[in-house]
Design an enzyme around this catalytic site. Structure first.
Site, PDB file in Angstrom:
ATOM      1  N   HIS A 134      22.545  52.458  28.313  1.00 40.26           N
ATOM      2  CA  HIS A 134      23.470  53.371  27.641  1.00 40.26           C
ATOM      3  C   HIS A 134      24.008  54.398  28.633  1.00 40.26           C
ATOM      4  O   HIS A 134      23.508  54.543  29.749  1.00 40.26           O
ATOM      5  CB  HIS A 134      22.770  54.093  26.483  1.00 40.26           C
ATOM      6  CG  HIS A 134      22.602  53.262  25.259  1.00 40.26           C
ATOM      7  ND1 HIS A 134      21.598  52.329  25.131  1.00 40.26           N
ATOM      8  CD2 HIS A 134      23.321  53.216  24.103  1.00 40.26           C
ATOM      9  CE1 HIS A 134      21.696  51.743  23.948  1.00 40.26           C
ATOM     10  NE2 HIS A 134      22.729  52.262  23.309  1.00 40.26           N
ATOM     11  N   LYS A 138      22.963  59.860  26.353  1.00 48.76           N
ATOM     12  CA  LYS A 138      21.983  59.432  25.355  1.00 48.76           C
ATOM     13  C   LYS A 138      20.606  59.863  25.838  1.00 48.76           C
ATOM     14  O   LYS A 138      20.107  59.374  26.855  1.00 48.76           O
ATOM     15  CB  LYS A 138      22.030  57.920  25.145  1.00 48.76           C
ATOM     16  CG  LYS A 138      21.068  57.431  24.065  1.00 48.76           C
ATOM     17  CD  LYS A 138      21.269  55.955  23.774  1.00 48.76           C
ATOM     18  CE  LYS A 138      20.290  55.460  22.719  1.00 48.76           C
ATOM     19  NZ  LYS A 138      20.463  56.149  21.418  1.00 48.76           N
TER      20      LYS A 138
END
EC number: 1.17.1.8
Length: 243
Positions: A134, A138
């Site tokens: 990600h 995040k």
């Protein structure tokens, strides 16, 4: 009459897109767009919201979920960070309140299909690891999608994986383990959301990979969840149950 929806986390990248999508849908009316400083419970009471779409952060999603249910609205949770014990508590609370809700580790229909295909493959391959990646904003790891995938695979596979007598020369080199499945988390610029489920057998490997390259891929899943949640009287964990 349109369904009354609050979007919590409306100023984030996902929240902005969700507001745009739901505002342009004939079935829905957004009655409030909330951010961290707003009072979620009071907003539910003031607007008589039927659904709250939560797109906030891992450090507040559990408390937000409790607030939504206790104030009589239906949660559509797209924020990762909930652990199994918290999901169990929210499930029990929805049963007591007879309120439907959805916790979606991933709203992408492609990601859901990836998880379903991986679950099927696990009936034939006992050796599997998950690599998820990600963007660097995040903050939780592993992702909710990776955790959910591991849970689905663990429930479906027919024999345990091999126990290897390995020694990690660098702690954590083999990743984290969830339901006896190793998960490796990447956080890099240039990534949005990516997951590979890699199976191994004698003389072969099988890779099932999904890439999200634009947050708009999550919008059909949010619409689907908002359409379905009013017909539920329990908490559903995973969008695959609504397909």
């Amino acid at each position: 009459m349109r369904t009354r929806i609050i979007v919590n986390g409306a100023n984030g990248k996902m929240g902005i897109l969700a507001c745009e999508t739901l505002e342009n849908h004939e079935q829905f009316e957004i009655v409030a767009k909330l951010s961290r400083q707003d009072n979620l419970g009071q907003s539910i009471l003031d607007t008589k919201a039927q659904i709250v779409v939560d797109l906030t952060r891992a450090d507040c999603v559990y408390e937000n979920s409790l607030t939504i249910i206790n104030h009589g609205a239906r949660p559509v949770i797209g924020t990762s960070g909930l652990v199994e014990t918290q999901i169990d508590e929210l499930t029990k609370l929805c049963e007591i309140k007879q309120i439907g809700g959805i916790i979606a580790p991933n709203f992408s229909l492609g990601a859901i299909l990836m998880m379903i295909l991986a679950t099927k493959a696990s009936e034939y391959f006992s050796e599997v690891e998950i690599i998820e990646g990600h963007h660097q904003q995040k903050l939780d790891a592993p992702s909710g999608t990776a955790l959910k995938t591991a849970e689905m695979i663990a429930a479906a596979r027919k024999k345990p994986k091999n126990k290897l007598p390995l020694k990690e020369l660098t702690p954590g080199a083999r990743g984290g383990s969830h339901h006896d499945i190793n998960i490796h988390s990447l956080r890099l610029p240039g990534l949005l959301a990516r997951q590979e489920v890699l199976f191994g057998n004698i003389g072969e490997t099988l890779s099932i990979t999904h890439n999200s390259i634009d947050r708009r891929c999550f919008m059909p899943g949010i619409v689907l969840a908002c359409q379905k949640v009013l017909n539920l009287n329990n908490l559903v964990y995973g969008l695959e149950h609504l397909l």
